[in-house]
Design a protein around this motif. Structure first.
Motif, mmCIF file in Angstrom:
data_model
loop_
_atom_site.group_PDB
_atom_site.id
_atom_site.type_symbol
_atom_site.label_atom_id
_atom_site.label_comp_id
_atom_site.label_asym_id
_atom_site.label_seq_id
_atom_site.Cartn_x
_atom_site.Cartn_y
_atom_site.Cartn_z
ATOM 1 N N ALA A 179 8.327 11.197 1.139
ATOM 2 C CA ALA A 179 6.866 11.040 0.975
ATOM 3 C C ALA A 179 6.222 9.587 1.493
ATOM 4 O O ALA A 179 5.313 9.665 2.328
ATOM 5 C CB ALA A 179 6.392 11.202 -0.519
ATOM 6 N N GLN A 180 6.941 8.673 0.959
ATOM 7 C CA GLN A 180 6.580 7.485 1.761
ATOM 8 C C GLN A 180 6.626 7.200 3.263
ATOM 9 O O GLN A 180 5.823 6.758 3.923
ATOM 10 C CB GLN A 180 7.415 6.176 1.015
ATOM 11 C CG GLN A 180 7.071 5.981 -0.469
ATOM 12 C CD GLN A 180 8.158 5.178 -1.060
ATOM 13 O OE1 GLN A 180 9.206 4.888 -0.543
ATOM 14 N NE2 GLN A 180 7.652 4.622 -2.141
ATOM 15 N N ALA A 239 1.925 9.110 9.189
ATOM 16 C CA ALA A 239 0.592 9.386 9.255
ATOM 17 C C ALA A 239 -0.330 8.044 9.477
ATOM 18 O O ALA A 239 -1.332 8.206 10.090
ATOM 19 C CB ALA A 239 0.026 10.022 7.860
ATOM 20 N N TYR A 240 -0.031 7.305 8.849
ATOM 21 C CA TYR A 240 -0.535 5.890 8.991
ATOM 22 C C TYR A 240 -0.596 5.341 10.370
ATOM 23 O O TYR A 240 -1.673 4.727 10.897
ATOM 24 C CB TYR A 240 -0.133 4.829 7.799
ATOM 25 C CG TYR A 240 -0.578 3.254 8.236
ATOM 26 C CD1 TYR A 240 -1.705 2.859 7.594
ATOM 27 C CD2 TYR A 240 0.349 2.449 8.942
ATOM 28 C CE1 TYR A 240 -1.824 1.610 7.937
ATOM 29 C CE2 TYR A 240 -0.120 1.221 8.950
ATOM 30 C CZ TYR A 240 -1.069 0.688 8.498
ATOM 31 O OH TYR A 240 -1.665 -0.839 8.756
ATOM 32 N N GLN A 245 -2.764 7.513 12.549
ATOM 33 C CA GLN A 245 -4.057 7.299 12.471
ATOM 34 C C GLN A 245 -4.695 6.104 13.144
ATOM 35 O O GLN A 245 -5.996 5.922 13.565
ATOM 36 C CB GLN A 245 -4.487 6.942 10.869
ATOM 37 C CG GLN A 245 -5.723 6.674 10.363
ATOM 38 C CD GLN A 245 -5.645 6.540 8.895
ATOM 39 O OE1 GLN A 245 -4.808 6.523 8.227
ATOM 40 N NE2 GLN A 245 -6.989 5.976 8.242
ATOM 41 N N THR A 271 0.847 -1.114 -0.026
ATOM 42 C CA THR A 271 0.101 -0.156 -0.036
ATOM 43 C C THR A 271 0.799 1.379 -0.061
ATOM 44 O O THR A 271 0.471 2.086 -0.569
ATOM 45 C CB THR A 271 -0.766 -0.034 1.120
ATOM 46 O OG1 THR A 271 -0.036 -0.201 2.374
ATOM 47 C CG2 THR A 271 -1.848 -1.057 1.349
ATOM 48 N N MET A 272 2.069 1.280 0.619
ATOM 49 C CA MET A 272 2.691 2.503 0.754
ATOM 50 C C MET A 272 4.283 2.401 0.069
ATOM 51 O O MET A 272 4.729 3.302 -0.055
ATOM 52 C CB MET A 272 2.914 2.742 2.310
ATOM 53 C CG MET A 272 1.712 3.626 2.851
ATOM 54 S SD MET A 272 1.918 3.627 4.659
ATOM 55 C CE MET A 272 1.267 1.863 5.154
ATOM 56 N N LYS A 323 6.631 9.975 5.249
ATOM 57 C CA LYS A 323 5.563 10.794 5.851
ATOM 58 C C LYS A 323 4.099 9.915 5.897
ATOM 59 O O LYS A 323 3.497 10.160 6.926
ATOM 60 C CB LYS A 323 5.646 11.934 5.052
ATOM 61 C CG LYS A 323 4.585 13.065 5.587
ATOM 62 C CD LYS A 323 4.720 14.510 4.641
ATOM 63 C CE LYS A 323 3.679 15.336 5.312
ATOM 64 N NZ LYS A 323 3.701 16.577 4.370
ATOM 65 N N GLU A 324 3.943 9.320 4.638
ATOM 66 C CA GLU A 324 2.621 8.753 4.670
ATOM 67 C C GLU A 324 2.488 7.646 5.941
ATOM 68 O O GLU A 324 1.441 7.417 6.503
ATOM 69 C CB GLU A 324 2.637 7.984 3.130
ATOM 70 C CG GLU A 324 1.306 7.251 3.171
ATOM 71 C CD GLU A 324 1.248 6.534 1.836
ATOM 72 O OE1 GLU A 324 -0.067 5.946 1.568
ATOM 73 O OE2 GLU A 324 2.044 6.728 0.829
ATOM 74 N N PHE A 325 3.773 6.672 5.873
ATOM 75 C CA PHE A 325 3.818 5.734 6.975
ATOM 76 C C PHE A 325 3.533 6.343 8.430
ATOM 77 O O PHE A 325 2.745 5.611 9.325
ATOM 78 C CB PHE A 325 4.799 5.067 6.812
ATOM 79 C CG PHE A 325 5.175 3.857 7.652
ATOM 80 C CD1 PHE A 325 4.150 2.600 7.669
ATOM 81 C CD2 PHE A 325 5.999 3.805 8.903
ATOM 82 C CE1 PHE A 325 4.467 1.701 8.686
ATOM 83 C CE2 PHE A 325 6.093 2.869 9.880
ATOM 84 C CZ PHE A 325 5.418 1.631 9.608
#
Length: 743
Positions: free
Chosen positions: A651-652, A658-659, A662, A614-615, A654-656
């Motif tokens: 970016a990856q 946030a994941y 969350q 997914t990431m 940062k997304e992780f």
């Protein structure tokens, strides 16, 4: 002819030294291989090797030059304590907490008393009895850690309590060595002398630690690119021996100096590397030390004192177990963990040998004490693994056999003690002020004493020399005087306390006390350089200047403090930097994240989470406690507290991040958190008898959960909500403290 005679004499002098060392190492090597094979502690192998190589065993080649071996043994003690200091950290001591401190202190006090009484009953002299008590009070860190590794219990909760207690014991042992030296020299038990020894120890420990942290990490850091492994080893040993010399010159044990330098280097970024370099040297001379201990085993002495050896062995095993168990119970530990802790600490080891050696060096103990201590240590070393293994079944047996009232009281006390976690604002302020006063008072005193000893003689007889020397000293100590008198500490807590009228007076008195101390130190400095009248005038001028330039003093002090804190926290800073490792060719980097305790992804496998799919990131490793799982498979699960290293682009990553955020369970603000405790309640209210747990609505009334029921001596863990409550049931409920109190 004279040259030949000298060469011959040198050869004769050199030969026993080399042959003795060869014999010691050969015997030790064979013993180590044998004891490794039969899975016994290596310390015992060294002791037996020493006995075989000593002059008391006639069927084996013996050491000829005992004096040389004694010198090597003293070097061995120095390196043992230096290595112990490298593994130790003052930060660890601050994190130990009350449980380990209370356990260790109780054990030491009880065992010193039992050892002294046992010695008096055996008809020994006072000094033998005092040393015996201290010797029997210190457990063996080496033997316990090795036993825990072999039995695989290091991860259990009681093991953490044991290791914490060992850290406190090591510090107490250093303190007792200083006190024993004072008693041995004065040959009397003067309370004033003991207090002065403790104050002297605190003074020098503070100076050495603060000065060492300020200068040594900076030295090692600036010379890092120039230092090879060989040079690093030489400099480390040189620093160790320098502190040994300083400790000896001020009247302390050389071992104390080695320990202090080790603990200073332990705070540097090169600590692990230096520990790795020093380990072979420590192992070599440590082996010589333990072999030299074995050489002093006299079979005839052991035969004559067989009964004292047996008595002291029983006192050590039973006394250490009972006293440590009692200390753990006093600290609020449950019965089972307390028994496990106590039975694990039931031996004596390397520190006992060092303290016994101190008695022999000072010529204040009898010849029979040393071999008796060695014999007791050997027996208790053999019994340690069995004591650790037996601790769990014995604790279960005790729970069954002790009266139910006692067990309930112990469990209630443990539950209440563990619920008390908060520290009052008043305690925080007192601790902060005390640390502020002690550290700065010691630094200022040391600088004034150094100035009067080394600078004042240089300007003696000069017209303006005294004034110049006093001015230089005053400038040097001025930032510390400002910090002692005016620096604000624990500001938030002070503001809260000042809002309450009853605390305003004590807070103002503490501030005035700090200012008064600063004036006293300025007066002490000026009085050292001038006559009282001139000193008084200079004091007024100094105070005026001191008030005019507060901002400069503030800035100068913060510059000094920031340098000290940077050195003190260097290892943590480097670790934080290593959390991000760039992979420049792919514009990616490694980042480390912690799986929060509140995260709801904990317990799932990597295949279920599909993080890579997914990431687009990969997990390089998972660190779980002391275990590191490199390149984890898709079936590996994540657990709360895991430290995971992921590889990806900015970016990856940062997304992780946030994941992860969350999937963390929302936690209410601290002000809204109820105080959750485990409470034991006896059921004697007719309102609940005959109802099921669900019908009683205990969950709603306590915002909690019934986690256990004791009924006629039987325990039911996590009972079903349909279970009917009966009279005289004892309920264990986890819930809000205030609601439980109302209930």
């Amino acid at each position: 002819m004279s040259v030949e005679t000298t060469a011959t004499a040198a050869a004769h002098h050199l030969e026993p030294l080399i042959s003795d060392l060869g014999l010691i190492l050969l015997t030790a090597g064979v013993a180590v291989l044998l004891f490794k094979k039969i899975k016994q502690p290596l310390v015992l192998g060294y002791l037996i090797a020493g006995f075989l190589a000593g002059n008391h065993f006639y069927f084996f080649p013996s050491v000829k030059d005992i004096k040389s071996v004694e010198v090597w043994a003293e070097i061995g003690v120095i390196f043992l304590l230096f290595s112990l200091g490298l593994e130790f950290s003052f930060k660890k001591l601050m994190k130990v907490g009350g449980t380990a401190s209370i356990t260790a202190f109780t054990q030491i006090v009880v065992m010193v008393f039992l050892g002294f009484i046992a010695g008096k009953c055996l008809g020994w002299e006072n000094m033998d009895c005092i040393f015996l008590g201290v010797i029997l009070s210190i457990s063996s860190t080496t033997i316990i850690l090795k036993t825990f590794d072999e039995l695989g219990v290091k991860a259990q909760k009681f093991a953490g309590n044991v290791i914490g207690a060992l850290i406190v014991q090591d510090i107490m042992a250093i303190l007792m060595m200083v006190l024993l030296s004072t008693i041995a020299v004065s040959q009397q038990f003067s309370g004033t002398d003991l207090v002065m020894s403790v104050l002297k120890l605190v003074f020098f420990l503070t100076i050495w630690f603060v000065g060492g942290i300020f200068f040594i990490p900076t030295l090692l850091k600036r010379a890092k690119n120039l230092l090879t492994d060989e040079m690093m080893l030489i400099i480390s040993i040189a620093l160790c021996l320098l502190m040994v010399i300083l400790a000896s010159n001020v009247g302390f044990s050389p071992a104390l100096g080695a320990f202090i330098m080790g603990s200073i280097i332990a705070e540097t970024t090169q600590a692990e590397h230096i520990e790795h370099l020093v380990k072979p040297v420590k192992d070599l001379f440590g082996a010589v030390f333990f072999v030299s201990v074995g050489m002093l085993i006299n079979p005839h002495t052991l035969y004559v004192y067989a009964i004292p050896v047996a008595i002291l062995t029983l006192i050590t095993i039973i006394g250490q177990s009972v006293s440590a168990t009692g200390g753990a119970l006093l600290s609020g530990q449950p019965l089972r963990q307390s028994v496990q802790t106590g039975m694990s600490l039931s031996q004596i080891g390397e520190f006992s040998f060092i303290i016994a050696t101190l008695g022999m060096t000072l010529n204040v103990t009898s010849d029979f004490l040393y071999p008796i201590v060695v014999a007791v240590s050997a027996v208790t070393t053999f019994t340690t693994p069995f004591m650790v293994k037996m601790s769990t079944p014995f604790s279960i047996y005790l729970e069954k056999k002790l009266p139910r009232k006692w067990v309930k009281k112990i469990e209630r006390f443990a539950a209440n003690a563990q619920a008390i976690k908060s520290v009052s604002n008043w305690q925080i302020v007192l601790r902060a002020y005390l640390i502020q006063i002690v550290i700065h008072a010691v630094i200022i005193s040391a600088l004034i004493l150094l100035s009067s000893k080394y600078i004042l003689p240089l300007v003696e007889g000069s017209k303006f020399g005294h004034g110049l020397a006093a001015l230089i000293t005053l400038v040097i100590i001025s930032p510390f005087l400002w910090a002692l008198s005016l620096r604000r500490v624990a500001m938030q807590q002070v503001e809260i306390l000042m809002s309450e009228r009853k605390y305003r007076g004590p807070i103002i008195m503490m501030i005035l006390l700090r200012m008064l101390l600063a004036l006293v130190f300025i007066g002490f400095l000026l009085n050292s350089f001038f006559s009282p009248l001139i000193a008084f005038v200079a004091l007024i001028i100094a105070v005026a200047v001191y008030i005019i330039f507060p901002k400069r003093l503030n800035a100068q002090y913060h510059k000094i403090e920031s340098h000290f804190l940077k050195n003190l926290n260097a290892r943590e800073i480097i670790k934080a930097k290593r959390r991000r490792s760039d992979l420049t060719p792919w514009e990616g980097h490694m980042s480390i994240f912690d799986i929060a305790k509140e995260s709801n992804i904990a317990g799932q496998t990597l295949e279920e989470l599909k993080i890579r799919e997914t990431m687009g990131i990969n997990i390089a490793f998972i660190k779980r406690g002391e275990i590191t799982i490199n390149i984890p498979s898709r079936n590996e699960r994540l657990f709360p507290g895991d430290e995971i290293c992921v590889i990806g682009t900015d970016a990856q990553v940062k997304e992780f991040k946030a994941y992860l955020h969350q999937h963390e369970v929302a936690v209410p603000p601290k002000t809204a958190e109820p105080q959750i405790v485990l409470q034991q309640l006896d059921l004697n209210n007719d309102e609940y008898i005959g109802k099921s747990i669900r019908e009683s609505q205990l969950r709603e009334k306590t915002s909690g959960l019934v986690v256990g029921i004791e009924r006629r001596g039987k325990r039911i863990l996590n009972p079903d909500s349909q279970m009917i409550l009966e009279k005289d049931d004892t309920l264990w409920i986890v819930g809000d403290k205030k609601l439980l109190a109302k209930l």
